[in-house]
Design a protein around this motif. Structure first.
Motif, short mmCIF file in Angstrom:
data_model
loop_
_atom_site.label_atom_id
_atom_site.label_comp_id
_atom_site.label_asym_id
_atom_site.label_seq_id
_atom_site.Cartn_x
_atom_site.Cartn_y
_atom_site.Cartn_z
N SER A 1 8.55 -7.61 1.77
CA SER A 1 7.27 -7.42 2.42
C SER A 1 6.53 -6.20 1.88
CB SER A 1 7.47 -7.27 3.94
OG SER A 1 6.23 -7.37 4.60
N ALA A 2 5.32 -5.99 2.37
CA ALA A 2 4.50 -4.85 1.98
C ALA A 2 3.62 -4.48 3.17
CB ALA A 2 3.63 -5.19 0.78
N TRP A 3 2.96 -3.33 3.08
CA TRP A 3 2.03 -2.87 4.11
C TRP A 3 0.61 -3.18 3.67
CZ3 TRP A 3 4.00 -1.36 8.60
CH2 TRP A 3 5.30 -0.88 8.64
N LYS A 4 -0.21 -3.72 4.58
CA LYS A 4 -1.61 -4.04 4.31
C LYS A 4 -2.47 -3.20 5.25
CE LYS A 4 -3.16 -7.71 6.18
NZ LYS A 4 -3.44 -9.07 6.61
N GLN A 5 -3.46 -2.49 4.71
CA GLN A 5 -4.33 -1.66 5.56
C GLN A 5 -5.23 -2.57 6.38
OE1 GLN A 5 -7.57 0.76 3.92
NE2 GLN A 5 -6.66 2.50 5.00
N VAL A 6 -5.22 -2.35 7.72
CA VAL A 6 -6.07 -3.14 8.60
C VAL A 6 -7.16 -2.29 9.25
CG1 VAL A 6 -4.39 -4.96 9.06
CG2 VAL A 6 -4.39 -2.92 10.48
N ILE A 7 -6.97 -0.97 9.32
CA ILE A 7 -7.98 -0.06 9.85
C ILE A 7 -8.00 1.19 8.97
CG2 ILE A 7 -8.74 1.35 11.79
CD1 ILE A 7 -7.24 -0.62 13.63
N MET B 1 -18.67 -3.77 -0.16
CA MET B 1 -17.50 -4.61 -0.04
C MET B 1 -16.26 -3.71 0.09
SD MET B 1 -15.93 -7.27 -2.80
CE MET B 1 -16.45 -8.85 -2.22
N THR B 2 -15.39 -4.01 1.03
CA THR B 2 -14.18 -3.22 1.22
C THR B 2 -13.06 -3.79 0.36
OG1 THR B 2 -13.50 -4.56 3.10
CG2 THR B 2 -14.78 -2.58 3.57
N THR B 3 -12.20 -2.89 -0.08
CA THR B 3 -11.07 -3.28 -0.91
C THR B 3 -9.83 -3.41 -0.04
OG1 THR B 3 -12.01 -2.07 -2.76
CG2 THR B 3 -9.68 -2.62 -2.90
N GLN B 4 -9.09 -4.45 -0.21
CA GLN B 4 -7.84 -4.67 0.51
C GLN B 4 -6.77 -3.78 -0.11
OE1 GLN B 4 -7.67 -6.81 3.06
NE2 GLN B 4 -5.52 -6.78 3.46
N ILE B 5 -6.22 -2.86 0.67
CA ILE B 5 -5.18 -1.97 0.16
C ILE B 5 -3.83 -2.51 0.61
CG2 ILE B 5 -4.21 0.34 0.24
CD1 ILE B 5 -7.05 1.39 0.69
N THR B 6 -2.93 -2.69 -0.35
CA THR B 6 -1.57 -3.13 -0.08
C THR B 6 -0.61 -2.15 -0.72
OG1 THR B 6 -2.31 -5.44 -0.12
CG2 THR B 6 0.04 -5.06 -0.30
N VAL B 7 0.40 -1.73 0.05
CA VAL B 7 1.36 -0.74 -0.42
C VAL B 7 2.78 -1.25 -0.18
CG1 VAL B 7 2.10 1.66 -0.20
CG2 VAL B 7 -0.26 1.07 0.29
N LYS B 8 3.61 -1.18 -1.20
CA LYS B 8 5.01 -1.56 -1.06
C LYS B 8 5.81 -0.36 -0.54
CE LYS B 8 4.91 -4.99 -4.72
NZ LYS B 8 5.47 -5.41 -6.00
N PRO B 9 6.93 -0.62 0.15
CA PRO B 9 7.76 0.47 0.64
C PRO B 9 8.14 1.43 -0.49
CG PRO B 9 8.51 -1.60 1.55
CD PRO B 9 7.49 -1.93 0.51
N ASP C 1 -4.59 5.78 0.80
CA ASP C 1 -5.63 6.03 1.79
C ASP C 1 -5.03 5.96 3.19
OD1 ASP C 1 -8.22 6.44 2.80
OD2 ASP C 1 -8.65 4.30 2.87
N SER C 2 -5.27 7.00 4.00
CA SER C 2 -4.75 7.01 5.36
C SER C 2 -5.34 5.86 6.17
CB SER C 2 -5.11 8.33 6.05
OG SER C 2 -4.46 9.41 5.43
N GLY C 3 -4.54 5.34 7.09
CA GLY C 3 -5.04 4.27 7.94
C GLY C 3 -3.93 3.61 8.73
N ILE C 4 -4.32 2.58 9.46
CA ILE C 4 -3.37 1.75 10.19
C ILE C 4 -3.02 0.60 9.27
CG2 ILE C 4 -2.92 0.39 12.27
CD1 ILE C 4 -3.56 3.35 12.85
N TYR C 5 -1.73 0.42 9.03
CA TYR C 5 -1.25 -0.62 8.13
C TYR C 5 -0.38 -1.59 8.90
CZ TYR C 5 -2.76 2.05 4.03
OH TYR C 5 -3.51 2.71 3.07
N GLU C 6 -0.37 -2.84 8.44
CA GLU C 6 0.40 -3.89 9.09
C GLU C 6 1.44 -4.44 8.12
OE1 GLU C 6 -1.43 -6.90 11.93
OE2 GLU C 6 -1.35 -8.00 10.03
#
Length: 56
Positions: free
Chosen positions: A44-50, A1-9, A15-20
C-alpha cells in the motif's frame, strides 16, 4: 489543478497534510520532511486527501 500526492512507507513526505492508506482507508497526519509511516499492508501507499498548508 491539484496534484495527487502519493507516498510509500519510508519515503520523505513532500507536503504536510492528511493522508489516507490506499488499502485500508485509515488516515494519518503526515509532516513535510519526515518519513511516511508503515501501512497496514505491504503493497500500500499513502494518498494525500487534505492539504493542511495549501499556500505552499
Amino acid at each position: 489543478m491539484t496534484t495527487q500526492i502519493t507516498v510509500k512507507p519510508g519515503e520523505i513526505v513532500p507536503d504536510s497534510g492528511i493522508y489516507e492508506d490506499m488499502n485500508t482507508g485509515g488516515r494519518a497526519t503526515l509532516v513535510k520532511g519526515e518519513h511516511a509511516p508503515p501501512t497496514a499492508k505491504k503493497d500500500s501507499a499513502w494518498k494525500q486527501v487534505i492539504d493542511t498548508n495549501p499556500k505552499n
